[in-house]
Design a protein around this motif. Structure first.
Motif, mmCIF file in Angstrom:
data_model
loop_
_atom_site.group_PDB
_atom_site.id
_atom_site.type_symbol
_atom_site.label_atom_id
_atom_site.label_comp_id
_atom_site.label_asym_id
_atom_site.label_seq_id
_atom_site.Cartn_x
_atom_site.Cartn_y
_atom_site.Cartn_z
ATOM 1 N N SER B 19 38.897 14.061 63.288
ATOM 2 C CA SER B 19 39.820 13.526 64.298
ATOM 3 C C SER B 19 39.270 12.272 64.957
ATOM 4 O O SER B 19 39.706 11.903 66.038
ATOM 5 C CB SER B 19 40.091 14.587 65.364
ATOM 6 N N ARG B 20 38.304 11.618 64.316
ATOM 7 C CA ARG B 20 37.734 10.424 64.929
ATOM 8 C C ARG B 20 38.447 9.176 64.425
ATOM 9 O O ARG B 20 38.693 9.039 63.233
ATOM 10 C CB ARG B 20 36.237 10.327 64.624
ATOM 11 N N THR B 21 38.762 8.285 65.361
ATOM 12 C CA THR B 21 39.231 6.972 64.939
ATOM 13 C C THR B 21 38.306 5.956 65.585
ATOM 14 O O THR B 21 37.765 6.179 66.663
ATOM 15 C CB THR B 21 40.664 6.672 65.406
ATOM 16 N N ASN B 22 38.114 4.863 64.913
ATOM 17 C CA ASN B 22 37.287 3.825 65.511
ATOM 18 C C ASN B 22 37.732 2.449 65.061
ATOM 19 O O ASN B 22 38.196 2.258 63.942
ATOM 20 C CB ASN B 22 35.810 4.031 65.159
ATOM 21 N N ALA B 23 37.612 1.529 65.999
ATOM 22 C CA ALA B 23 37.737 0.118 65.650
ATOM 23 C C ALA B 23 36.364 -0.442 65.918
ATOM 24 O O ALA B 23 35.942 -0.546 67.061
ATOM 25 C CB ALA B 23 38.799 -0.553 66.527
ATOM 26 N N GLY B 24 35.608 -0.727 64.861
ATOM 27 C CA GLY B 24 34.193 -1.036 65.019
ATOM 28 C C GLY B 24 33.465 0.228 65.438
ATOM 29 O O GLY B 24 33.934 1.338 65.222
ATOM 30 N N VAL B 25 32.298 0.073 66.061
ATOM 31 C CA VAL B 25 31.544 1.269 66.478
ATOM 32 C C VAL B 25 31.728 1.553 67.957
ATOM 33 O O VAL B 25 31.230 2.550 68.465
ATOM 34 C CB VAL B 25 30.031 1.124 66.205
ATOM 35 N N ASP B 26 32.433 0.700 68.685
ATOM 36 C CA ASP B 26 32.448 0.875 70.134
ATOM 37 C C ASP B 26 33.829 1.201 70.681
ATOM 38 O O ASP B 26 34.044 1.206 71.877
ATOM 39 C CB ASP B 26 31.889 -0.369 70.823
ATOM 40 N N ASN B 27 34.775 1.468 69.821
ATOM 41 C CA ASN B 27 36.100 1.855 70.316
ATOM 42 C C ASN B 27 36.492 3.122 69.586
ATOM 43 O O ASN B 27 37.262 3.119 68.636
ATOM 44 C CB ASN B 27 37.106 0.730 70.058
ATOM 45 N N ILE B 28 35.896 4.226 70.047
ATOM 46 C CA ILE B 28 36.022 5.504 69.353
ATOM 47 C C ILE B 28 36.942 6.421 70.137
ATOM 48 O O ILE B 28 36.858 6.502 71.354
ATOM 49 C CB ILE B 28 34.619 6.134 69.167
ATOM 50 N N ALA B 29 37.823 7.097 69.444
ATOM 51 C CA ALA B 29 38.756 7.988 70.131
ATOM 52 C C ALA B 29 39.066 9.174 69.235
ATOM 53 O O ALA B 29 38.684 9.208 68.066
ATOM 54 C CB ALA B 29 40.039 7.231 70.462
ATOM 55 N N THR B 30 39.741 10.169 69.801
ATOM 56 C CA THR B 30 40.112 11.358 69.053
ATOM 57 C C THR B 30 41.623 11.372 68.833
ATOM 58 O O THR B 30 42.391 11.296 69.791
ATOM 59 C CB THR B 30 39.691 12.627 69.818
ATOM 60 N N PHE B 31 42.038 11.399 67.588
ATOM 61 C CA PHE B 31 43.453 11.511 67.240
ATOM 62 C C PHE B 31 43.610 12.544 66.139
ATOM 63 O O PHE B 31 42.829 12.540 65.184
ATOM 64 C CB PHE B 31 44.015 10.167 66.732
ATOM 65 N N ARG B 32 44.596 13.383 66.281
ATOM 66 C CA ARG B 32 44.866 14.370 65.267
ATOM 67 C C ARG B 32 45.386 13.680 64.010
ATOM 68 O O ARG B 32 46.241 12.805 64.080
ATOM 69 C CB ARG B 32 45.913 15.337 65.828
ATOM 70 N N LYS B 33 44.892 14.093 62.844
ATOM 71 C CA LYS B 33 45.329 13.481 61.585
ATOM 72 C C LYS B 33 45.985 14.488 60.664
ATOM 73 O O LYS B 33 46.285 14.169 59.522
ATOM 74 C CB LYS B 33 44.121 12.858 60.881
ATOM 75 N N LEU B 34 46.168 15.717 61.166
ATOM 76 C CA LEU B 34 46.801 16.762 60.368
ATOM 77 C C LEU B 34 48.123 17.121 61.045
ATOM 78 O O LEU B 34 48.127 17.492 62.226
ATOM 79 C CB LEU B 34 45.866 17.970 60.280
ATOM 80 N N HIS B 35 49.206 16.955 60.308
ATOM 81 C CA HIS B 35 50.543 17.101 60.894
ATOM 82 C C HIS B 35 51.343 18.122 60.100
ATOM 83 O O HIS B 35 51.395 18.065 58.872
ATOM 84 C CB HIS B 35 51.255 15.754 60.908
ATOM 85 N N ILE B 36 51.974 19.062 60.816
ATOM 86 C CA ILE B 36 52.620 20.205 60.179
ATOM 87 C C ILE B 36 54.134 20.145 60.382
ATOM 88 O O ILE B 36 54.612 19.989 61.512
ATOM 89 C CB ILE B 36 52.061 21.513 60.767
ATOM 90 N N PHE B 37 54.849 20.236 59.285
ATOM 91 C CA PHE B 37 56.310 20.332 59.314
ATOM 92 C C PHE B 37 56.706 21.618 58.599
ATOM 93 O O PHE B 37 55.929 22.160 57.813
ATOM 94 C CB PHE B 37 56.953 19.149 58.576
#
Lengths: 244, 244
Positions: B19-37
């Protein structure tokens, strides 16, 4: 592609390189990527190369050709740091010489070099020379470098290797790292070239070539693979909420 | 970066995403990447995304937004193949919409999607949708796909996974693959989202989030790490000519 590992440990140095080169998937050949310089009793300098083969071969050729000259060369520099600077500037020289013709065609002339060894009274040292010619040095905290297709084989190094690891254990660890890489990536292949150096010996080992079908390497590959499967089978089952 | 694995096995499907997203090494955030339908008793459709977050979020938003419409959507298509085409064309639509503004600034809008599930009488299926919107399907020979930072975690999958692997063992294998990746690459991080689906059940599981410090995951990570070291220590020593 290519995969090379070098380690600078308390007991000495370990180098392992694959020997596969490829342009795409259909132009595959075997080239040695581990190059040994030195004078017994005085110095050992080992180079491993990854990247553009024309560049890396020219760098090695120039370094060898200049060994007998008056100018700074790998047989007369006073420290491994000076050796790294020499290799870095030779790399820059080759790329500058060649880039007029081909860089505009989108060919990457870059080449990475691992340089390790021992000169005289100095401790053994290990450098990672970037395609730009500058470099970093391995330390106790980070005692190993990889170049080329490094990701597949990195987890086992991160888990099992530190500065105090005995040479023999480190060599097994490096061979397992190669096994992982060869299994998962076609562009890294046998035979492997390896060299183990005992700190302070100032010997110039010939190194050893691990050929396809080598009994020891095949044996530890099989043992590792079945051991991993058994280890996985022995892990406890996930708790119920993992299945919800 | 991101790391997602999906498996289509005899017993069912396994999905694990970081669930990690990053733009470079200093803009790190948590986003869900698993989506259920899905609709219990009728269909399950699971998506995992890697690549440009703006693109992947827009794709998921459009897919959700259109669920209630008359046109083809993930709740009314007749097969998972049609679902894959729908996701592929939605991906193309988003990239075409956005690329007028940003592609010229050198931003890569690409996004990869793993799509797995089961619809009605069909067998469970699994697709790997490329950033161009076309896709490939998993088979018995190649029952798993990875997207994102896939190399560190590939060796254990190549060694221990095949179509007949039981779901529970496959889940452990996937978790170890994540452990290897997380250890060696900062851009892949906890928590992990996972979902296990039993073939033919037509259930819509909620999935499970493995948080930092999860007792089971930490336990198998530690057991795996010490087991690997022991395994390495048990390998026979290299023969004498390896040291020459």
């Amino acid at each position: 592609m290519t995969y090379c590992v070098a380690m600078n440990l308390a007991e000495g140095l370990v180098f392992v390189s694959d020997s596969r080169t490829n342009a795409g998937v259909d132009n595959i050949a075997t080239f040695r990527k581990l190059h040994i310089f030195g004078t017994p009793g005085e110095r050992l300098v080992v180079l491993q190369t990854a990247g553009n083969l024309a560049t890396s071969q020219s760098v090695i050729s120039l370094l060898r050709q200049r060994l007998d000259g008056e100018e700074a060369n790998l047989h007369n520099v006073d420290s491994l740091f000076e050796a790294a600077r020499l290799v870095g500037s030779t790399l820059q020289e080759v790329v500058e010489h060649d880039c007029g013709n081909v860089q505009r065609q989108g060919v990457d002339l870059g080449c990475s070099v691992l340089l390790g060894g021992q000169i005289g009274e100095e401790q053994p040292r290990l450098f990672n020379i970037y395609p730009q010619g500058n470099f970093i040095e391995a330390t106790r905290d980070t005692p190993y470098f990889q170049i080329g297709e490094s990701k597949y084989g990195k987890p086992i190094l991160d888990r099992a290797l530190n500065h105090a690891t005995p040479l023999e254990q480190a060599l097994r660890c490096a061979l397992i790292s190669f096994d992982s890489t060869i299994r998962s990536n076609l562009s890294v292949g046998m035979p492997l070239d390896l060299l183990v150096y005992h700190a302070g010996s100032l010997e110039v080992p010939q190194g050893f070539r691990v050929k396809e079908g080598d009994a020891y390497f095949e044996g530890i590959r099989a043992q590792w693979c079945s051991g991993l499967r058994q280890l996985l089978g022995e892990l406890p089952a996930p708790p119920g909420d993992y299945w919800s």
